[in-house]
Design an enzyme around this catalytic site. Structure first.
Site, PDB file in Angstrom:
ATOM      1  N   ASP A   1      -1.932  13.684  16.863  1.00  0.00           N
ATOM      2  CA  ASP A   1      -2.105  13.496  15.388  1.00  0.00           C
ATOM      3  C   ASP A   1      -3.672  12.901  15.289  1.00  0.00           C
ATOM      4  OD1 ASP A   1      -1.690  13.791  12.678  1.00  0.00           O
ATOM      5  OD2 ASP A   1      -0.522  12.040  12.473  1.00  0.00           O
TER       6      ASP A   1
ATOM      7  N   HIS B   1      -1.918   8.574   3.283  1.00  0.00           N
ATOM      8  CA  HIS B   1      -1.352   7.989   4.268  1.00  0.00           C
ATOM      9  C   HIS B   1      -0.678   6.403   3.848  1.00  0.00           C
ATOM     10  CE1 HIS B   1      -3.966  10.821   6.611  1.00  0.00           C
ATOM     11  NE2 HIS B   1      -2.854  10.827   7.042  1.00  0.00           N
ATOM     12  N   GLY B   2       0.631   6.234   4.357  1.00  0.00           N
ATOM     13  CA  GLY B   2       1.064   4.870   4.191  1.00  0.00           C
ATOM     14  C   GLY B   2       2.035   4.799   3.135  1.00  0.00           C
TER      15      GLY B   2
ATOM     16  N   HIS C   1      -0.804  15.980   5.090  1.00  0.00           N
ATOM     17  CA  HIS C   1      -0.552  14.722   5.511  1.00  0.00           C
ATOM     18  C   HIS C   1      -0.116  13.798   4.508  1.00  0.00           C
ATOM     19  CE1 HIS C   1      -2.474  14.969   9.646  1.00  0.00           C
ATOM     20  NE2 HIS C   1      -2.761  16.018   9.139  1.00  0.00           N
TER      21      HIS C   1
ATOM     22  N   SER D   1       5.422  11.066   3.496  1.00  0.00           N
ATOM     23  CA  SER D   1       6.187   9.918   3.059  1.00  0.00           C
ATOM     24  C   SER D   1       5.789   9.439   1.564  1.00  0.00           C
ATOM     25  CB  SER D   1       6.174   8.996   4.132  1.00  0.00           C
ATOM     26  OG  SER D   1       6.633   9.338   5.341  1.00  0.00           O
TER      27      SER D   1
HETATM   28 ZN    ZN Z   1      -2.528  11.963   8.636  1.00  0.00          ZN
END
Ligand code: ZN
Length: 276
Positions: free
Chosen positions: A79, A175-176, A203, A206
């Site tokens: 990744d 991200h995050g 990507h 979450s």
């Molecule tokens: Zn990523």
């Protein structure tokens, strides 16, 4: 069975579903991801950052051994590989695929560096994912309408000139941990899916929300990267069962169970359950 994620993504693209890409960091998380996939009869892509496992050849032995023994098809992708050396290490470690992320570079420099990795990876049957546009960090994230999003015409040219097998696109995820629920650019996704000839990757899965993700998977996202939610699932399950401290003795099984349940949930959400 160990297999390239490109094969899994091509099938997903034809079948209008998505394969969750589960972030793994050690033997426990690899076993949890594979167990979830076996229980759900889902194909599985695992992803791992080089910085998490710099002893990558040892980690590669664990992953490939468990993947070969798995009862479902399993791929292992590096990744966000940031350097030429990281890609070479991942190939040497036995990863089936690498992600070469040069999304912060200029268009031309991105093409030049990724093309070099594609040539080397393809020589030994390893698939390559790259990123165009830039998927940032959620805590820094502000939607301003256009900044960082993938431009369809550029994506077409990029895929043609680099020869990448899969493309991570920027359509509003990050991200995050998000501050709210992100607003995805579905019209942009529709255009990218129509014009770009390789499978698309999202990507920052979450926290993006079930409705957003289901829609994105239906509309042509073939690989959805998940990391933070898995870790929170694992920690949550440990905390819940460890209130009197006695659960500490079952630390690894509790983390395993929490991790596995979140992974399995994403297999249902992505529509990959029952496809292996
Ligand atoms: Zn990523």
């Amino acid at each position: 069975m160990l297999i390239s994620m490109i094969e899994l993504m091509k099938k997903a693209r034809e079948g209008h579903y998505c394969v969750p890409a589960i972030a793994v960091e050690n033997e426990h998380s690899v076993r949890a991801a594979i167990k979830a996939a076996e229980e759900k009869r889902s194909p599985l892509i695992m992803i791992s950052l080089f910085k998490v496992n710099p002893d990558i050849c040892y980690f590669g032995r664990i992953v490939t051994d468990l993947a070969i023994r798995a009862g479902v098809p399993v791929a292992m992708c590096q990744d966000h590989g940031g350097t030429y050396e990281e890609a070479i290490w991942a190939i040497r470690a036995g990863f089936t695929d690498v992600m070469a992320d040069r999304s912060t570079l200029s268009f031309e420099e991105n093409i030049a560096q990724v093309s070099e990795i594609v040539r080397i990876a393809h020589a030994v049957g390893v698939g390559v994912e790259a990123e165009l546009g830039h998927v940032g960090i959620a805590t820094n994230y502000e939607v301003d309408g256009t900044s960082g999003f993938t431009v369809p015409a550029e994506a077409v040219e990029y895929v043609e000139r680099t020869g990448v097998d899969a493309l991570a696109v920027a359509i509003g995820t990050a991200h995050g941990v998000y501050k709210g629920v992100p607003k995805l650019q579905f019209e942009l996704l529709r255009e990218l899916r129509e014009k770009v000839p390789v499978p698309l990757v999202l990507h920052g899965g979450s926290g993006t929300g079930e409705e957003n993700l289901k829609r994105a998977c239906r509309m042509g996202i073939c690989k959805l990267n998940i990391s933070n939610d898995l870790k929170r699932g694992a920690i949550g399950n440990l905390n819940e069962n460890c209130k009197d401290g006695m659960g500490a003795y079952a630390m690894y099984p509790l983390l395993f169970e929490g991790y596995k349940n979140v992974a399995a949930g994403y297999m249902d959400l992505c529509g990959s359950a029952g496809k292996a």
